[in-house]
Design an enzyme around this catalytic site. Sequence first.
Site, PDB file in Angstrom:
ATOM      1  N   HIS A   1      25.664 -63.044 -41.586  1.00 44.93           N
ATOM      2  CA  HIS A   1      26.311 -63.020 -40.455  1.00 44.93           C
ATOM      3  C   HIS A   1      28.148 -62.586 -41.528  1.00 44.93           C
ATOM      4  CE1 HIS A   1      28.272 -63.408 -36.824  1.00 44.93           C
ATOM      5  NE2 HIS A   1      29.165 -63.713 -37.453  1.00 44.93           N
TER       6      HIS A   1
ATOM      7  N   CYS B   1      26.372 -56.970 -37.389  1.00 40.34           N
ATOM      8  CA  CYS B   1      27.752 -57.628 -37.113  1.00 40.34           C
ATOM      9  C   CYS B   1      28.197 -57.440 -38.542  1.00 40.34           C
ATOM     10  CB  CYS B   1      27.230 -59.473 -36.998  1.00 40.34           C
ATOM     11  SG  CYS B   1      26.283 -59.549 -38.546  1.00 40.34           S
TER      12      CYS B   1
END
Length: 230
Positions: free
Chosen positions: A100, A170
């Site tokens: 992430h 993301c």
Amino acid sequence: MRPGGVASSALSVTSRLVPLRRGAAPGPPFPPVALRFPEGRAVQPCQLGLRLPSSGRARALMEEPLALHPVKLYVYDLSKGMARRLSPLMLGKQLDGIWHTSIIVHKDEFFYGSGGISSCAPGGTLLGPPDTVVDLGNTEVTEEIFLEYLSSLGESMFRGESYNLFEHNCNTFSNEVAQFLTGKKIPSYITDLPSEVLATPFGQALRPLLDSIQIQPPGGNTFSRHNGQS
């Protein structure tokens, strides 16, 4: 004295004082002189006078340089090390993490998840401090322009309902924003992760389940253009 004699004499005197010429007008009464500046470059005069540097150039030299703002990429391993240990058994290949990422610029952290674009103080989500920090360089983009840009992304490409774990996540957001700010992409080992997982039989078998997973790191605030954060 003959009539016209005086006129002839006057004409003769006038001719001696101001010679009559045909053709081009006479040049300046003094030769043009080159002007030499401290750096040693001579500026040659034109026929009608000295040629100085243009006013536009002079103004440009007096303008202040644009401010530079650092841009960082925060990288988090959502598996907390489990991917490194279990991926050889489950996928048949080594994965170092389930990544992430977020962008840090103008003193805030910006990221994308199933709730849309969010922001927080750097390291302010429940993920804690990042596992890795990547220096992406500097940007001349002001905070005002950047917030306008994020607002347009949040209303178009990066709405919450557009989130997809493999194809629009993301890291897609971080890569887009990094290029806008610095012209640089984020590291390929991050953006290539979905294709690496899907290239395995186990990844293909689990894709329907994985496609339904939505990730929104807790602790951030949904981005709002009105005040940068909400």
